[in-house]
Design an enzyme around this catalytic site. Structure first.
Site, PDB file in Angstrom:
ATOM      1  N   ASN A 197      33.502  40.170  42.208  1.00  0.00           N
ATOM      2  CA  ASN A 197      34.536  40.186  41.462  1.00  0.00           C
ATOM      3  C   ASN A 197      35.278  41.190  42.942  1.00  0.00           C
ATOM      4  O   ASN A 197      35.162  42.094  43.380  1.00  0.00           O
ATOM      5  CB  ASN A 197      33.689  41.503  40.239  1.00  0.00           C
ATOM      6  CG  ASN A 197      32.891  42.525  40.455  1.00  0.00           C
ATOM      7  OD1 ASN A 197      32.546  42.244  41.128  1.00  0.00           O
ATOM      8  ND2 ASN A 197      33.594  43.371  40.199  1.00  0.00           N
ATOM      9  N   GLU A 204      38.842  42.956  41.882  1.00  0.00           N
ATOM     10  CA  GLU A 204      39.822  43.566  41.316  1.00  0.00           C
ATOM     11  C   GLU A 204      41.332  43.599  41.332  1.00  0.00           C
ATOM     12  O   GLU A 204      41.521  44.126  42.913  1.00  0.00           O
ATOM     13  CB  GLU A 204      39.117  44.918  40.296  1.00  0.00           C
ATOM     14  CG  GLU A 204      38.205  44.598  39.779  1.00  0.00           C
ATOM     15  CD  GLU A 204      37.639  45.610  38.684  1.00  0.00           C
ATOM     16  OE1 GLU A 204      37.450  46.848  39.176  1.00  0.00           O
ATOM     17  OE2 GLU A 204      36.086  45.092  38.415  1.00  0.00           O
ATOM     18  N   CYS A 248      36.101  37.218  38.432  1.00  0.00           N
ATOM     19  CA  CYS A 248      34.764  37.619  38.480  1.00  0.00           C
ATOM     20  C   CYS A 248      34.074  36.517  40.150  1.00  0.00           C
ATOM     21  O   CYS A 248      34.486  35.882  40.010  1.00  0.00           O
ATOM     22  CB  CYS A 248      34.525  36.895  37.429  1.00  0.00           C
ATOM     23  SG  CYS A 248      34.531  37.275  35.614  1.00  0.00           S
ATOM     24  N   GLU A 267      31.835  35.143  39.886  1.00  0.00           N
ATOM     25  CA  GLU A 267      30.862  33.555  40.101  1.00  0.00           C
ATOM     26  C   GLU A 267      32.242  32.422  40.477  1.00  0.00           C
ATOM     27  O   GLU A 267      31.771  31.844  41.075  1.00  0.00           O
ATOM     28  CB  GLU A 267      30.271  33.612  38.216  1.00  0.00           C
ATOM     29  CG  GLU A 267      29.146  34.221  37.839  1.00  0.00           C
ATOM     30  CD  GLU A 267      29.852  35.459  37.148  1.00  0.00           C
ATOM     31  OE1 GLU A 267      30.645  36.355  38.068  1.00  0.00           O
ATOM     32  OE2 GLU A 267      29.342  35.999  36.427  1.00  0.00           O
ATOM     33  N   CYS A 274      30.511  36.048  32.026  1.00  0.00           N
ATOM     34  CA  CYS A 274      31.714  36.152  30.713  1.00  0.00           C
ATOM     35  C   CYS A 274      31.535  34.186  30.425  1.00  0.00           C
ATOM     36  O   CYS A 274      31.837  33.448  31.574  1.00  0.00           O
ATOM     37  CB  CYS A 274      33.490  36.178  31.091  1.00  0.00           C
ATOM     38  SG  CYS A 274      34.189  35.583  31.951  1.00  0.00           S
ATOM     39  N   CYS A 288      34.377  31.926  33.424  1.00  0.00           N
ATOM     40  CA  CYS A 288      33.654  32.040  33.883  1.00  0.00           C
ATOM     41  C   CYS A 288      32.349  30.540  34.061  1.00  0.00           C
ATOM     42  O   CYS A 288      32.148  29.911  34.173  1.00  0.00           O
ATOM     43  CB  CYS A 288      32.307  32.634  34.860  1.00  0.00           C
ATOM     44  SG  CYS A 288      33.032  33.910  35.619  1.00  0.00           S
TER      45      CYS A 288
HETATM   46  N1  THU Z   1      32.900  40.234  35.861  1.00  0.00           N
HETATM   47  C1  THU Z   1      32.471  39.635  36.791  1.00  0.00           C
HETATM   48  O1  THU Z   1      32.607  39.412  38.366  1.00  0.00           O
HETATM   49  N2  THU Z   1      30.823  38.952  36.611  1.00  0.00           N
HETATM   50  C2  THU Z   1      30.482  38.679  35.030  1.00  0.00           C
HETATM   51  O2  THU Z   1      29.691  38.294  34.878  1.00  0.00           O
HETATM   52  C3  THU Z   1      31.271  40.024  33.980  1.00  0.00           C
HETATM   53  C4  THU Z   1      31.869  40.874  35.061  1.00  0.00           C
HETATM   54  C5  THU Z   1      33.127  41.950  36.102  1.00  0.00           C
HETATM   55  C6  THU Z   1      34.804  41.753  36.121  1.00  0.00           C
HETATM   56  C7  THU Z   1      35.316  42.771  36.374  1.00  0.00           C
HETATM   57  O3  THU Z   1      36.108  43.005  37.714  1.00  0.00           O
HETATM   58  C8  THU Z   1      34.495  43.896  36.007  1.00  0.00           C
HETATM   59  O4  THU Z   1      33.281  43.082  36.368  1.00  0.00           O
HETATM   60  C9  THU Z   1      34.047  44.327  34.872  1.00  0.00           C
HETATM   61  O5  THU Z   1      33.922  43.659  33.907  1.00  0.00           O
END
Ligand code: THU
Length: 163
Positions: free
Chosen positions: A62, A64, A73, A75, A112, A115
């Site tokens: 991930n 940000e 994310c 994925e 999520c 994704c």
């Molecule tokens: N996140 C992911 O990378 N994958 C997931 O399946 C759920 C959430 C990340 C997004 C954000 O950077 C952090 O986790 C908190 O939500």
């Protein structure tokens, strides 16, 4: 009116050590990838590893942003990278792992909604399902075959057909 019940199938392993060797290896790549995340805001690190049918493993984490919605994310980072570097090469499996800075995540993470939609598009494009392997930092591992188990009643591109 009739009520329908939809069935999903998930295999739950007690831990990564119970997984077949190929799945364990992929999950380990996802764990390593989580350590390369950029997550100063959520302090929640997610790693994803994609196994392609040509044997290559592509990872993502991930990423940000101070403007929160601009982040992505793990994925999607991994799948978009795989699909852009190796178009036409099917994704056999996707492993996901996560680690939080301030608590121990002892349950499997699961992707999520957005994704899930991207996984669905990848399956639809390659006309085959992928195995999805999910773990937190420790504890059980969930494994499922195909996005229909995570996103029933999936929206596919055929719904867009104009003729
Ligand atoms: N996140 C992911 O990378 N994958 C997931 O399946 C759920 C959430 C990340 C997004 C954000 O950077 C952090 O986790 C908190 O939500």
């Amino acid at each position: 009116m009739k009520k329908k019940e939809l069935k999903i199938t998930i295999s739950e392993y007690n831990g990564a050590e119970e997984l077949p060797a190929e799945d364990k290896k992929l999950l380990l790549e996802a764990v390593k990838s989580a350590s390369r995340s950029y997550a100063p805001y959520s302090e929640f690190h997610v790693g994803a590893a994609v196994l392609l049918e040509n044997g290559k493993i592509v990872c993502g984490s991930n990423q940000e942003n101070a403007a929160y919605p601009a982040g992505l994310c793990a994925e999607r980072v991994a799948l978009f990278y795989a699909n852009s570097q190796y178009p036409g090469v099917a994704v056999k499996a996707l492993a996901i792992a996560a680690k939080a800075d301030h608590f121990v995540l002892d349950k499997p993470i699961s992707p999520c909604g957005t994704c899930r939609q991207v996984i669905a598009e990848t399956e639809s494009r390659q006309k085959s399902k992928m195995k999805i392997i999910m773990q937190g930092e420790t504890g059980p591992v969930n494994v499922t075959e195909g996005i229909e188990n995570l996103l029933p009643l999936t929206f596919y591109e055929e719904k867009l057909k104009k003729k």
